[in-house]
Design an enzyme around this catalytic site. Structure first.
Site, mmCIF file in Angstrom:
data_model
loop_
_atom_site.group_PDB
_atom_site.id
_atom_site.type_symbol
_atom_site.label_atom_id
_atom_site.label_comp_id
_atom_site.label_asym_id
_atom_site.label_seq_id
_atom_site.Cartn_x
_atom_site.Cartn_y
_atom_site.Cartn_z
ATOM 1 N N SER A 47 -3.550 -4.094 -2.981
ATOM 2 C CA SER A 47 -4.888 -4.572 -2.628
ATOM 3 C C SER A 47 -4.960 -5.059 -1.182
ATOM 4 O O SER A 47 -6.044 -5.199 -0.617
ATOM 5 C CB SER A 47 -5.298 -5.718 -3.564
ATOM 6 O OG SER A 47 -4.372 -6.791 -3.456
ATOM 7 N N LYS A 48 -3.811 -5.321 -0.562
ATOM 8 C CA LYS A 48 -3.791 -5.847 0.800
ATOM 9 C C LYS A 48 -4.263 -4.828 1.836
ATOM 10 O O LYS A 48 -4.589 -5.199 2.966
ATOM 11 C CB LYS A 48 -2.390 -6.347 1.154
ATOM 12 C CG LYS A 48 -1.908 -7.506 0.287
ATOM 13 C CD LYS A 48 -2.805 -8.736 0.424
ATOM 14 C CE LYS A 48 -2.221 -9.932 -0.314
ATOM 15 N NZ LYS A 48 -3.037 -11.146 -0.154
ATOM 16 N N ASP A 49 -4.306 -3.556 1.461
ATOM 17 C CA ASP A 49 -4.885 -2.558 2.370
ATOM 18 C C ASP A 49 -6.305 -2.937 2.752
ATOM 19 O O ASP A 49 -6.746 -2.716 3.891
ATOM 20 C CB ASP A 49 -4.938 -1.176 1.692
ATOM 21 C CG ASP A 49 -3.583 -0.504 1.626
ATOM 22 O OD1 ASP A 49 -2.579 -1.112 2.043
ATOM 23 O OD2 ASP A 49 -3.531 0.642 1.152
ATOM 24 N N THR A 79 0.959 -7.465 2.372
ATOM 25 C CA THR A 79 0.053 -7.527 3.511
ATOM 26 C C THR A 79 0.723 -6.938 4.744
ATOM 27 O O THR A 79 0.093 -6.206 5.523
ATOM 28 C CB THR A 79 -0.383 -8.970 3.803
ATOM 29 O OG1 THR A 79 -1.008 -9.516 2.646
ATOM 30 C CG2 THR A 79 -1.366 -9.028 4.962
#
Length: 346
Positions: A47-49, A79
């Site tokens: 999800s850090k994209d 991240t």
């Protein structure tokens, strides 16, 4: 006339619009309908994209960064990988201060993506000059033309999920979501998603996940920082020994703590029951969903979305390694070592 070739210009165009998958076997004993938001489908496998691309693009629009500059960040791994990936495409150098708790797999991946990595001791206070927070700050001060993302105290961390993850979940469930279960580390994912969903329907319950050894649950309930809550734990990317400004505690209804051991086994269970090869924090989210169910938070009409933030490939030397699991004391009469040993044909 030739037809155009259907191709993306770069991997960044693949960020977001991750699938929602109905869980079947892993939740068949629980009340409610459970859906996994599988963030491993992002090109950087987490999800850090979303925040890496959003924050850097906002910085570009404001003229804060330009090609050739250096991006600096603190990270438990995911991240950092996303920032390194975005930096490659956009032409930035990348320096990452990483917690020593991060798996060797993550650290190797960061180096493979061209980042310079500083591995900092995990079990020191946030204001210790050796902590990854302080190391990142020092590097930012020393390196001319550098930008420190500082995801823990960056409101754009929340905004990224408000503009992407929240709307995606709302649309994918046709507005029928009743509960969101999400881990909280920096707090950006749960806070941004929660803000959007609560605007659509304030009755949606936002159920956070914290680790034993972290201060977040206590702070949410008492609005006080209790350093006595802090002690070492193994889960990466979950919980904190400080209070991140990127967490909107008012948008979160409840916190549930999970153990290192239970989170590890829940991740492995998802692989064996649902075919989802997910990370340690994803296992924590799934374990918390079970605990919330056991405490009666859901009924047969509940539509529960569980955020699974990353991919299992980053934990091959940890939760998917029997020797590591055994060394942590994670095998017992309930959870025994995998009997399916490797056989070599001679």
């Amino acid at each position: 006339m030739k037809q155009e070739i259907e191709a993306y210009n770069n991997v960044l165009e693949l960020i977001g619009n991750t699938p929602l998958i109905k869980l079947q076997k892993a939740t068949n004993s629980l009340q409610g309908n459970f859906y996994a938001k599988v963030e491993a489908f992002n090109p950087g496998h987490s999800s850090k994209d979303r925040i890496a691309l959003y924050i850097l693009e906002q910085a570009e629009k404001k003229g804060i960064i330009k090609p050739g500059d250096t991006i600096i960040e603190t990270t438990s791994g995911n991240t950092g990988f996303s920032i390194a990936m975005v930096s490659i495409i956009k032409g930035y150098d990348c320096i990452l201060a990483v917690s020593s708790k991060s798996s060797p797999d993550k650290i190797d991946m960061l180096r493979a993506m061209g980042a310079k990595v500083y591995v900092c001791p995990a079990n020191v206070s946030a204001d210790d000059p050796r902590s990854y927070y302080e190391v990142a700050k020092r590097l930012h001060e020393e390196i001319k033309g550098s930008v420190y993302i500082n995801q823990y105290f960056n409101e754009l961390n929340i905004d990224a999920h408000y503009h992407s993850t929240g709307p995606e979940i709302w649309n994918q469930t046709n507005g029928q979501i009743t509960h969101l279960v999400a881990c909280s580390g920096t707090g950006g994912t749960i806070s941004g998603t929660a803000r959007f969903l609560k605007e659509q329907n304030p009755n949606i319950k936002i159920l956070g996940v914290d680790a034993f050894g972290s201060v977040l649950k206590h702070y949410h309930e008492n609005r006080e920082f209790d350093k006595n809550e802090i002690y070492p734990y193994r889960i990466e990317g979950l919980g904190k020994n400080l209070i991140p400004a990127a967490t909107d505690f008012d948008a979160i209804d409840q916190f549930m703590k999970v153990t290192d051991e239970a989170a590890a086994h829940s991740a492995r269970e998802l692989a064996k029951t649902e075919g989802m090869f997910v990370g340690y924090t994803s296992g924590a989210a799934m374990q918390a969903a079970k605990q919330y169910a056991e405490e009666g938070f859901f009924d047969e009409t509940s539509n529960v979305v569980v955020m699974l933030p990353d991919h299992g490939s980053r934990y091959m030397s940890k939760i998917y390694n029997d020797e590591w699991m055994n060394n942590q004391g994670f095998y017992d009469s309930v959870h025994e070592e995998d009997p399916k040993k490797i056989e070599y044909v001679k």
